[in-house]
Design an enzyme around this catalytic site. Sequence first.
Site, PDB file in Angstrom:
ATOM      1  N   CYS A 199     -14.461  12.091  -3.009  1.00 34.30           N
ATOM      2  CA  CYS A 199     -14.846  13.354  -2.381  1.00 34.30           C
ATOM      3  C   CYS A 199     -15.109  13.100  -0.906  1.00 34.30           C
ATOM      4  O   CYS A 199     -15.632  12.062  -0.519  1.00 34.30           O
ATOM      5  CB  CYS A 199     -16.077  14.011  -2.983  1.00 34.30           C
ATOM      6  SG  CYS A 199     -15.898  14.469  -4.699  1.00 34.30           S
ATOM      7  N   ARG A 245      -9.739  10.816  -0.012  1.00 32.67           N
ATOM      8  CA  ARG A 245     -10.918  10.594  -0.840  1.00 32.67           C
ATOM      9  C   ARG A 245     -10.919  11.473  -2.094  1.00 32.67           C
ATOM     10  O   ARG A 245     -11.803  11.368  -2.941  1.00 32.67           O
ATOM     11  CB  ARG A 245     -12.185  10.884  -0.038  1.00 32.67           C
ATOM     12  CG  ARG A 245     -12.369   9.956   1.131  1.00 32.67           C
ATOM     13  CD  ARG A 245     -13.614  10.310   1.896  1.00 32.67           C
ATOM     14  NE  ARG A 245     -14.805   9.974   1.160  1.00 32.67           N
ATOM     15  CZ  ARG A 245     -15.466   8.837   1.270  1.00 32.67           C
ATOM     16  NH1 ARG A 245     -15.057   7.914   2.110  1.00 32.67           N
ATOM     17  NH2 ARG A 245     -16.547   8.601   0.568  1.00 32.67           N
ATOM     18  N   TRP A 250     -12.717  15.084  -5.600  1.00 35.42           N
ATOM     19  CA  TRP A 250     -12.155  14.271  -6.686  1.00 35.42           C
ATOM     20  C   TRP A 250     -13.036  14.579  -7.882  1.00 35.42           C
ATOM     21  O   TRP A 250     -14.230  14.255  -7.878  1.00 35.42           O
ATOM     22  CB  TRP A 250     -12.213  12.793  -6.310  1.00 35.42           C
ATOM     23  CG  TRP A 250     -11.541  11.900  -7.303  1.00 35.42           C
ATOM     24  CD1 TRP A 250     -10.207  11.623  -7.399  1.00 35.42           C
ATOM     25  CD2 TRP A 250     -12.174  11.141  -8.342  1.00 35.42           C
ATOM     26  NE1 TRP A 250      -9.973  10.743  -8.435  1.00 35.42           N
ATOM     27  CE2 TRP A 250     -11.163  10.438  -9.034  1.00 35.42           C
ATOM     28  CE3 TRP A 250     -13.483  10.992  -8.771  1.00 35.42           C
ATOM     29  CZ2 TRP A 250     -11.430   9.596 -10.108  1.00 35.42           C
ATOM     30  CZ3 TRP A 250     -13.747  10.151  -9.847  1.00 35.42           C
ATOM     31  CH2 TRP A 250     -12.723   9.465 -10.497  1.00 35.42           C
ATOM     32  N   ASN A 270     -21.121  14.765  -2.608  1.00 33.02           N
ATOM     33  CA  ASN A 270     -20.212  13.673  -2.952  1.00 33.02           C
ATOM     34  C   ASN A 270     -20.998  12.730  -3.840  1.00 33.02           C
ATOM     35  O   ASN A 270     -22.110  12.349  -3.482  1.00 33.02           O
ATOM     36  CB  ASN A 270     -19.800  13.022  -1.619  1.00 33.02           C
ATOM     37  CG  ASN A 270     -19.228  11.632  -1.771  1.00 33.02           C
ATOM     38  OD1 ASN A 270     -18.865  11.222  -2.861  1.00 33.02           O
ATOM     39  ND2 ASN A 270     -19.157  10.915  -0.663  1.00 33.02           N
ATOM     40  N   GLY A 271     -20.466  12.379  -5.010  1.00 29.58           N
ATOM     41  CA  GLY A 271     -21.205  11.490  -5.904  1.00 29.58           C
ATOM     42  C   GLY A 271     -21.591  12.217  -7.174  1.00 29.58           C
ATOM     43  O   GLY A 271     -20.957  13.211  -7.539  1.00 29.58           O
ATOM     44  N   GLU A 301      -0.875  -7.765  -8.151  1.00 31.06           N
ATOM     45  CA  GLU A 301      -0.928  -6.766  -7.089  1.00 31.06           C
ATOM     46  C   GLU A 301       0.369  -5.950  -7.054  1.00 31.06           C
ATOM     47  O   GLU A 301       0.351  -4.735  -6.864  1.00 31.06           O
ATOM     48  CB  GLU A 301      -1.201  -7.463  -5.740  1.00 31.06           C
ATOM     49  CG  GLU A 301      -1.213  -6.570  -4.524  1.00 31.06           C
ATOM     50  CD  GLU A 301      -2.189  -5.390  -4.592  1.00 31.06           C
ATOM     51  OE1 GLU A 301      -3.024  -5.333  -5.499  1.00 31.06           O
ATOM     52  OE2 GLU A 301      -2.078  -4.496  -3.724  1.00 31.06           O
ATOM     53  N   LYS A 314       0.536  -1.899  -7.513  1.00 30.98           N
ATOM     54  CA  LYS A 314       1.140  -1.037  -6.482  1.00 30.98           C
ATOM     55  C   LYS A 314       2.189  -0.149  -7.106  1.00 30.98           C
ATOM     56  O   LYS A 314       2.248   1.040  -6.869  1.00 30.98           O
ATOM     57  CB  LYS A 314       1.795  -1.932  -5.449  1.00 30.98           C
ATOM     58  CG  LYS A 314       1.441  -2.052  -4.043  1.00 30.98           C
ATOM     59  CD  LYS A 314       0.228  -1.606  -3.387  1.00 30.98           C
ATOM     60  CE  LYS A 314      -0.987  -1.268  -4.117  1.00 30.98           C
ATOM     61  NZ  LYS A 314      -2.237  -1.808  -3.648  1.00 30.98           N
ATOM     62  N   GLU A 369       0.674   2.575  -9.627  1.00 30.85           N
ATOM     63  CA  GLU A 369      -0.190   3.642  -9.105  1.00 30.85           C
ATOM     64  C   GLU A 369       0.574   4.689  -8.300  1.00 30.85           C
ATOM     65  O   GLU A 369       0.164   5.831  -8.239  1.00 30.85           O
ATOM     66  CB  GLU A 369      -1.373   3.088  -8.308  1.00 30.85           C
ATOM     67  CG  GLU A 369      -1.045   2.487  -6.982  1.00 30.85           C
ATOM     68  CD  GLU A 369      -2.285   1.975  -6.237  1.00 30.85           C
ATOM     69  OE1 GLU A 369      -3.315   2.658  -6.240  1.00 30.85           O
ATOM     70  OE2 GLU A 369      -2.193   0.893  -5.637  1.00 30.85           O
ATOM     71  N   HIS A 397       4.302 -15.550 -25.511  1.00 34.87           N
ATOM     72  CA  HIS A 397       3.276 -15.471 -26.557  1.00 34.87           C
ATOM     73  C   HIS A 397       3.096 -14.047 -27.064  1.00 34.87           C
ATOM     74  O   HIS A 397       2.045 -13.715 -27.608  1.00 34.87           O
ATOM     75  CB  HIS A 397       1.956 -16.046 -26.028  1.00 34.87           C
ATOM     76  CG  HIS A 397       2.049 -17.508 -25.743  1.00 34.87           C
ATOM     77  ND1 HIS A 397       2.063 -18.467 -26.734  1.00 34.87           N
ATOM     78  CD2 HIS A 397       2.209 -18.174 -24.572  1.00 34.87           C
ATOM     79  CE1 HIS A 397       2.192 -19.662 -26.172  1.00 34.87           C
ATOM     80  NE2 HIS A 397       2.300 -19.514 -24.866  1.00 34.87           N
ATOM     81  N   LYS A 425      -9.272   7.252  -2.785  1.00 34.83           N
ATOM     82  CA  LYS A 425      -9.288   5.967  -2.087  1.00 34.83           C
ATOM     83  C   LYS A 425     -10.593   5.209  -2.280  1.00 34.83           C
ATOM     84  O   LYS A 425     -10.604   4.001  -2.432  1.00 34.83           O
ATOM     85  CB  LYS A 425      -9.073   6.246  -0.592  1.00 34.83           C
ATOM     86  CG  LYS A 425      -9.058   4.991   0.247  1.00 34.83           C
ATOM     87  CD  LYS A 425      -7.686   4.708   0.765  1.00 34.83           C
ATOM     88  CE  LYS A 425      -7.549   3.344   1.364  1.00 34.83           C
ATOM     89  NZ  LYS A 425      -6.667   2.469   0.619  1.00 34.83           N
TER      90      LYS A 425
HETATM   91  C1  F6R Z   1      -5.177   0.113  -5.108  1.00 35.96           C
HETATM   92  C2  F6R Z   1      -6.445   0.380  -4.487  1.00 35.96           C
HETATM   93  C3  F6R Z   1      -7.680   0.258  -5.305  1.00 35.96           C
HETATM   94  C4  F6R Z   1      -8.817  -0.350  -4.473  1.00 35.96           C
HETATM   95  C5  F6R Z   1     -10.116  -0.382  -5.275  1.00 35.96           C
HETATM   96  C6  F6R Z   1     -11.248  -1.038  -4.500  1.00 35.96           C
HETATM   97  O1  F6R Z   1      -4.127   0.238  -4.205  1.00 35.96           O
HETATM   98  O2  F6R Z   1      -6.516   0.720  -3.335  1.00 35.96           O
HETATM   99  O3  F6R Z   1      -7.449  -0.504  -6.445  1.00 35.96           O
HETATM  100  O4  F6R Z   1      -8.448  -1.631  -4.089  1.00 35.96           O
HETATM  101  O5  F6R Z   1     -10.489   0.919  -5.616  1.00 35.96           O
HETATM  102  O6  F6R Z   1     -11.490  -0.385  -3.293  1.00 35.96           O
HETATM  103  P1  F6R Z   1     -12.293  -1.086  -2.143  1.00 35.96           P
HETATM  104  O7  F6R Z   1     -11.491  -2.233  -1.636  1.00 35.96           O
HETATM  105  O8  F6R Z   1     -12.518  -0.034  -1.109  1.00 35.96           O
HETATM  106  O9  F6R Z   1     -13.582  -1.567  -2.763  1.00 35.96           O
END
Ligand code: F6R
Length: 612
Positions: free
Chosen positions: A2, A27, A74, A100-101, A485, A489, A492, A508, A607
């Site tokens: 948010c 956000r 969000w 927010n929260g 990773e 990527k 998502e 396995h 994010k």
């Molecule tokens: C994936 C991504 C998330 C963040 C995770 C932690 O592309 O961006 O998996 O890495 O939510 O976020 P931070 O680094 O802000 O704690």
Amino acid sequence: MCGIVGYVGPRSAQEVLVRGLRRLEYRGYDSAGVAVAHNGSVAVSKAEGKLDRLVARLEEAPLQGRSGIGHTRWATHGVPSDRNAHPHTDTTGDFVVVHNGIVENYRELRSELQDTGVRFRSETDTEVLAHLVAAVYDGDLKEAVRDAIARASGAFALVAMTCHEPGRIVAARMISPLVVGLGDGETFLASDMPAVLDYTRRFLIVEDGEIAVVTGDGATLETIEGEAVERSPFTAHWDSDSVQKSGFDHFMLKEIHEQPEVIARTLGGRLREHPGGGAETALDELSWVRGDPADVDKIWITACGTAYHAGVVGRTLFERLAAIPTEVAYAHELRYSNPLIREGSLALAISQSGETADTLAAARLARSEGSSLLALTNVVGSSLAREADDVLYTWAGPEISVASTKAYLAMLVGESLLAIWLGRARGVLDTGAERELAAELRALPGKAESILGDLDKPRRLAAELARAGSIYFIGRGLDYATAMEGALKLKEISYIHAEAMPAGELKHGTLALVTEGTPVVAVATQQDVQSKMLLGLQEVKARRATVIAVAYEDDDEIGLVADHVLRIPRTADVLSPILAAVPLQLLAYYTARRLGRDIDQPRNLAKSVTVE
Ligand code: F6R
């Protein structure tokens, strides 16, 4: 999670709020809304879905007024809908809040309010705050906000406004981030600095447990207990260019392309010329490293998501280069696992935003068990940065795309510097080895640039991946971390199922799912396990899988087993994750693009995950 914006000043509040929300959309993008005070009343406009839907509504029915608050959501409580969109008002419509929260005790508060005759119009936890503020209001919004938040528990930020006090906004921070932007005769509020970088770079951080009263003349801060707080503003290094797409189709692509520069910036000043030639690591910014690094007997790395993957790389770096036993744990797991953290250990919390709720909680736990806390984060002044004993900043600049790219690379660079520094300080690396690694680090920006010079291949391969139902990512050692990773990527942003595993694990069980044409992305840069990797790939090929490998440019053998090879320049194997991530980011990007996905704002995600 948010985004909140607020404005008081001479401009059209609607315009400032919408622009701020556009910057904060990463956000959350389930709904958006604004409230603007004008002529003794407050008008609200909100819409389910992305900000553009709200903008369309505002075009039809603009809101006049020079102070207001806005929100991009969000969803946590209640489905995305117009009804559940913020701002929320009390029954009279005189009081309006964004939040927010999470308000943890909202059910009790809601039923208490219902008993007094309040009728709720949404399913959110936020609405209780609007009614609470209205119920206790006695001529001073600040006092009403103070009373309301005293009754609410949870981690949140609240911003309130009332038509009874035009030109005044009150905000409270109970953990979730809030900053005040100071302009000339105008003042801004936001969850994050990028929201208002178009207007100012002078900021005040609202600390946890503080209330801010914002007017056109600036802001005053005080604690929840009512003690005045004096805090000097600081000037942000980020500028508004860094939050524009600058000609790229998506922020993600722009941020991928910024990586050579980001690597250089994160290295900047941390490699010092050695009198005997070459360079050595210099981390004078850390007071902790001025202690005795020999005292660190264990490192606990904690993080979530992509930052966790950086932690998986970090574990090998700290063990291999500095001989420090290292554990890496998801923050949400560490918190509830009674970890055997002891004094003398170092907790390394990794977080791009520095606001991830679980990471913050795990970091606090580690600290309360006696470890010192080092933050590896991208956001100056973030909660994590402020709570840590020391901070190693990754100078990646604002990352807007929800899928993290440049912040990940910067984390890896930060960890490499730290591991090398520790290795030399502890006598594990000699000067020669340190200089060799420092030289490799310095060469990385150029090497990353050369990977970005060939976009054709990932683009073509994306066409193949876009048809797949499932994609497997494999690797050994550090390559496994890169595979994790790469899979994250891809899934998502493309919504294709992707799974990463150590290459040796495939046989396995999961090999049963590998049939003709199944894409298997193999990261193959670690020379100590290369022969085993090649053997494993033969087994995969025997099932007629399509193998896409990421390998060094001079690796001749890989081409004999892989169908396609994405080449990266050779570097020290311990640093290869920094380069090997780049082709995988591109593969994910172009696959998602082919499928027409919403790349910068993938569904269901946000994010900054500031809820647990
Ligand atoms: C994936 C991504 C998330 C963040 C995770 C932690 O592309 O961006 O998996 O890495 O939510 O976020 P931070 O680094 O802000 O704690």
